[in-house]
Design a protein around this motif. Structure first.
Motif, PDB file in Angstrom:
ATOM      1  N   ALA A   8       0.832  -1.206   0.000  1.00  0.00           N
ATOM      2  CA  ALA A   8       0.000   0.000   0.000  1.00  0.00           C
ATOM      3  C   ALA A   8       0.870   1.261   0.000  1.00  0.00           C
ATOM      4  CB  ALA A   8      -0.934   0.010   1.209  1.00  0.00           C
ATOM      5  N   LEU A   9       1.937   1.243   0.782  1.00  0.00           N
ATOM      6  CA  LEU A   9       2.844   2.393   0.812  1.00  0.00           C
ATOM      7  C   LEU A   9       3.502   2.582  -0.550  1.00  0.00           C
ATOM      8  CD1 LEU A   9       4.493   1.862   4.303  1.00  0.00           C
ATOM      9  CD2 LEU A   9       2.961   3.725   3.653  1.00  0.00           C
ATOM     10  N   LYS A  10       3.911   1.479  -1.156  1.00  0.00           N
ATOM     11  CA  LYS A  10       4.552   1.554  -2.471  1.00  0.00           C
ATOM     12  C   LYS A  10       3.586   2.091  -3.522  1.00  0.00           C
ATOM     13  CE  LYS A  10       6.636  -1.333  -6.012  1.00  0.00           C
ATOM     14  NZ  LYS A  10       6.888  -2.685  -6.447  1.00  0.00           N
ATOM     15  N   SER A  11       2.359   1.574  -3.547  1.00  0.00           N
ATOM     16  CA  SER A  11       1.393   2.034  -4.553  1.00  0.00           C
ATOM     17  C   SER A  11       0.999   3.491  -4.320  1.00  0.00           C
ATOM     18  CB  SER A  11       0.162   1.143  -4.591  1.00  0.00           C
ATOM     19  OG  SER A  11      -0.572   1.249  -3.396  1.00  0.00           O
ATOM     20  N   GLY A  12       1.093   3.963  -3.092  1.00  0.00           N
ATOM     21  CA  GLY A  12       0.803   5.360  -2.784  1.00  0.00           C
ATOM     22  C   GLY A  12       2.021   6.260  -2.879  1.00  0.00           C
ATOM     23  N   SER A  13       3.097   5.735  -3.444  1.00  0.00           N
ATOM     24  CA  SER A  13       4.367   6.478  -3.603  1.00  0.00           C
ATOM     25  C   SER A  13       4.903   6.982  -2.270  1.00  0.00           C
ATOM     26  CB  SER A  13       4.194   7.646  -4.580  1.00  0.00           C
ATOM     27  OG  SER A  13       3.829   7.172  -5.846  1.00  0.00           O
ATOM     28  N   LYS A  14       4.645   6.220  -1.205  1.00  0.00           N
ATOM     29  CA  LYS A  14       5.146   6.596   0.119  1.00  0.00           C
ATOM     30  C   LYS A  14       6.318   5.729   0.549  1.00  0.00           C
ATOM     31  CE  LYS A  14       0.708   8.436   1.429  1.00  0.00           C
ATOM     32  NZ  LYS A  14      -0.538   8.202   2.111  1.00  0.00           N
ATOM     33  N   ALA A  15       6.628   4.709  -0.246  1.00  0.00           N
ATOM     34  CA  ALA A  15       7.788   3.865   0.011  1.00  0.00           C
ATOM     35  C   ALA A  15       8.374   3.467  -1.330  1.00  0.00           C
ATOM     36  CB  ALA A  15       7.416   2.626   0.816  1.00  0.00           C
ATOM     37  N   SER A  16       9.696   3.415  -1.380  1.00  0.00           N
ATOM     38  CA  SER A  16      10.357   3.019  -2.620  1.00  0.00           C
ATOM     39  C   SER A  16      11.703   2.391  -2.303  1.00  0.00           C
ATOM     40  CB  SER A  16      10.546   4.222  -3.545  1.00  0.00           C
ATOM     41  OG  SER A  16      11.383   5.189  -2.924  1.00  0.00           O
ATOM     42  N   MET A  17      12.170   1.599  -3.243  1.00  0.00           N
ATOM     43  CA  MET A  17      13.482   0.986  -3.109  1.00  0.00           C
ATOM     44  C   MET A  17      14.406   1.631  -4.126  1.00  0.00           C
ATOM     45  SD  MET A  17      12.469  -2.968  -2.476  1.00  0.00           S
ATOM     46  CE  MET A  17      14.042  -3.443  -1.826  1.00  0.00           C
ATOM     47  N   SER A  18      15.671   1.760  -3.746  1.00  0.00           N
ATOM     48  CA  SER A  18      16.644   2.351  -4.656  1.00  0.00           C
ATOM     49  C   SER A  18      18.012   1.727  -4.421  1.00  0.00           C
ATOM     50  CB  SER A  18      16.721   3.865  -4.460  1.00  0.00           C
ATOM     51  OG  SER A  18      17.149   4.168  -3.143  1.00  0.00           O
ATOM     52  N   GLU A  19      18.817   1.834  -5.440  1.00  0.00           N
ATOM     53  CA  GLU A  19      20.186   1.338  -5.348  1.00  0.00           C
ATOM     54  C   GLU A  19      21.096   2.521  -5.058  1.00  0.00           C
ATOM     55  OE1 GLU A  19      23.386  -0.763  -8.327  1.00  0.00           O
ATOM     56  OE2 GLU A  19      21.272  -1.232  -8.580  1.00  0.00           O
ATOM     57  N   GLY A  20      22.075   2.295  -4.237  1.00  0.00           N
ATOM     58  CA  GLY A  20      23.028   3.339  -3.916  1.00  0.00           C
ATOM     59  C   GLY A  20      24.405   2.742  -3.719  1.00  0.00           C
ATOM     60  N   VAL A  21      25.309   3.589  -3.305  1.00  0.00           N
ATOM     61  CA  VAL A  21      26.680   3.174  -3.045  1.00  0.00           C
ATOM     62  C   VAL A  21      27.020   3.608  -1.630  1.00  0.00           C
ATOM     63  CG1 VAL A  21      29.078   3.519  -3.733  1.00  0.00           C
ATOM     64  CG2 VAL A  21      27.307   3.385  -5.475  1.00  0.00           C
ATOM     65  N   LYS A  22      27.723   2.741  -0.926  1.00  0.00           N
ATOM     66  CA  LYS A  22      28.179   3.090   0.420  1.00  0.00           C
ATOM     67  C   LYS A  22      29.646   2.718   0.529  1.00  0.00           C
ATOM     68  CE  LYS A  22      27.205  -1.220   2.786  1.00  0.00           C
ATOM     69  NZ  LYS A  22      26.754  -1.825   3.996  1.00  0.00           N
ATOM     70  N   LYS A  23      30.313   3.333   1.474  1.00  0.00           N
ATOM     71  CA  LYS A  23      31.715   3.008   1.723  1.00  0.00           C
ATOM     72  C   LYS A  23      31.774   1.955   2.817  1.00  0.00           C
ATOM     73  CE  LYS A  23      33.430   7.368   0.147  1.00  0.00           C
ATOM     74  NZ  LYS A  23      34.617   7.426  -0.609  1.00  0.00           N
ATOM     75  N   GLU A  24      32.644   0.993   2.601  1.00  0.00           N
ATOM     76  CA  GLU A  24      32.751  -0.121   3.531  1.00  0.00           C
ATOM     77  C   GLU A  24      34.214  -0.531   3.650  1.00  0.00           C
ATOM     78  OE1 GLU A  24      31.158  -4.380   2.710  1.00  0.00           O
ATOM     79  OE2 GLU A  24      29.527  -3.237   3.632  1.00  0.00           O
ATOM     80  N   ALA A  25      34.601  -0.944   4.830  1.00  0.00           N
ATOM     81  CA  ALA A  25      35.964  -1.435   5.036  1.00  0.00           C
ATOM     82  C   ALA A  25      36.037  -2.876   4.552  1.00  0.00           C
ATOM     83  CB  ALA A  25      36.335  -1.354   6.509  1.00  0.00           C
ATOM     84  N   VAL A  26      36.967  -3.133   3.638  1.00  0.00           N
ATOM     85  CA  VAL A  26      37.190  -4.482   3.110  1.00  0.00           C
ATOM     86  C   VAL A  26      38.685  -4.758   3.129  1.00  0.00           C
ATOM     87  CG1 VAL A  26      35.134  -4.470   1.647  1.00  0.00           C
ATOM     88  CG2 VAL A  26      37.302  -3.702   0.711  1.00  0.00           C
ATOM     89  N   LYS A  27      39.034  -6.018   3.045  1.00  0.00           N
ATOM     90  CA  LYS A  27      40.445  -6.399   3.057  1.00  0.00           C
ATOM     91  C   LYS A  27      40.955  -6.593   1.635  1.00  0.00           C
ATOM     92  CE  LYS A  27      40.374  -8.507   7.597  1.00  0.00           C
ATOM     93  NZ  LYS A  27      40.697  -9.666   8.406  1.00  0.00           N
ATOM     94  N   TYR A  28      42.212  -6.234   1.439  1.00  0.00           N
ATOM     95  CA  TYR A  28      42.856  -6.527   0.164  1.00  0.00           C
ATOM     96  C   TYR A  28      42.935  -8.038  -0.005  1.00  0.00           C
ATOM     97  CZ  TYR A  28      44.518  -1.721  -0.528  1.00  0.00           C
ATOM     98  OH  TYR A  28      44.595  -0.372  -0.732  1.00  0.00           O
ATOM     99  N   VAL A  29      42.697  -8.493  -1.236  1.00  0.00           N
ATOM    100  CA  VAL A  29      42.840  -9.909  -1.564  1.00  0.00           C
ATOM    101  C   VAL A  29      43.936 -10.056  -2.608  1.00  0.00           C
ATOM    102  CG1 VAL A  29      40.463 -10.537  -0.960  1.00  0.00           C
ATOM    103  CG2 VAL A  29      40.991  -9.791  -3.283  1.00  0.00           C
ATOM    104  N   LYS A  30      44.314 -11.272  -2.845  1.00  0.00           N
ATOM    105  CA  LYS A  30      45.467 -11.594  -3.690  1.00  0.00           C
ATOM    106  C   LYS A  30      45.469 -10.880  -5.047  1.00  0.00           C
ATOM    107  CE  LYS A  30      47.582 -15.598  -5.901  1.00  0.00           C
ATOM    108  NZ  LYS A  30      47.437 -17.013  -6.178  1.00  0.00           N
ATOM    109  N   ASP A  31      44.349 -10.820  -5.725  1.00  0.00           N
ATOM    110  CA  ASP A  31      44.300 -10.262  -7.084  1.00  0.00           C
ATOM    111  C   ASP A  31      44.066  -8.756  -7.147  1.00  0.00           C
ATOM    112  OD1 ASP A  31      44.723 -12.810  -8.150  1.00  0.00           O
ATOM    113  OD2 ASP A  31      42.584 -13.263  -8.145  1.00  0.00           O
ATOM    114  N   ASP A  32      43.980  -8.070  -6.001  1.00  0.00           N
ATOM    115  CA  ASP A  32      43.775  -6.616  -5.992  1.00  0.00           C
ATOM    116  C   ASP A  32      45.034  -5.887  -6.453  1.00  0.00           C
ATOM    117  OD1 ASP A  32      41.193  -6.660  -5.052  1.00  0.00           O
ATOM    118  OD2 ASP A  32      41.715  -6.266  -2.965  1.00  0.00           O
ATOM    119  N   ASP A  33      44.812  -4.732  -7.100  1.00  0.00           N
ATOM    120  CA  ASP A  33      45.932  -3.813  -7.341  1.00  0.00           C
ATOM    121  C   ASP A  33      46.168  -3.099  -6.026  1.00  0.00           C
ATOM    122  OD1 ASP A  33      46.260  -4.379 -10.056  1.00  0.00           O
ATOM    123  OD2 ASP A  33      44.686  -2.957 -10.627  1.00  0.00           O
ATOM    124  N   MET A  34      47.362  -3.286  -5.438  1.00  0.00           N
ATOM    125  CA  MET A  34      47.651  -2.735  -4.116  1.00  0.00           C
ATOM    126  C   MET A  34      48.792  -1.728  -4.187  1.00  0.00           C
ATOM    127  SD  MET A  34      47.595  -6.083  -1.666  1.00  0.00           S
ATOM    128  CE  MET A  34      47.735  -7.413  -2.845  1.00  0.00           C
TER     129      MET A  34
END
Length: 109
Positions: A8-34
């Protein structure tokens, strides 16, 4: 979020989903350019894809629009929550079926 109200919220344009980008701490792995001063296992900051659910909000006193409530979603978390509700429904069904049998026996007396 009350998931029963999502459609109901979605059909009333009161809720929506979206894609975004966030920053996150990750570890370098073998194939990364380091950089030369880094090694496998060191932590770096990376941009990763995120999915968000936004819900419209209004001030209860003035009726003025407020910033949307925004929460990050993950498929594993959503599936786990659905599984929890499904298990709750199965337990409730078993209880209901048990009570049905007791009522039937009660009515025979």
């Amino acid at each position: 979020m009350d998931w029963s109200k999502y459609s109901a919220l979605k059909s009333g344009s009161k809720a929506s989903m979206s894609e975004g980008v966030k920053k996150e701490a990750v570890k370098y792995v073998k194939d990364d350019d380091m950089p030369e001063d880094k090694k496998v296992g060191d932590v770096k900051e990376a941009e990763v894809k995120a999915i968000y659910l936004s819900q419209k909000r209004w001030d209860a006193d003035s009726g003025d629009a407020m910033d949307d409530a925004k929460m990050e979603l993950s498929l594993p978390a959503l599936e786990a929550e659905k599984a929890r509700y499904d298990a709750d429904m199965a337990r409730a069904k078993a209880q209901s079926d048990g009570l049905k049998a007791v009522i039937a026996d009660f009515k025979k007396i």
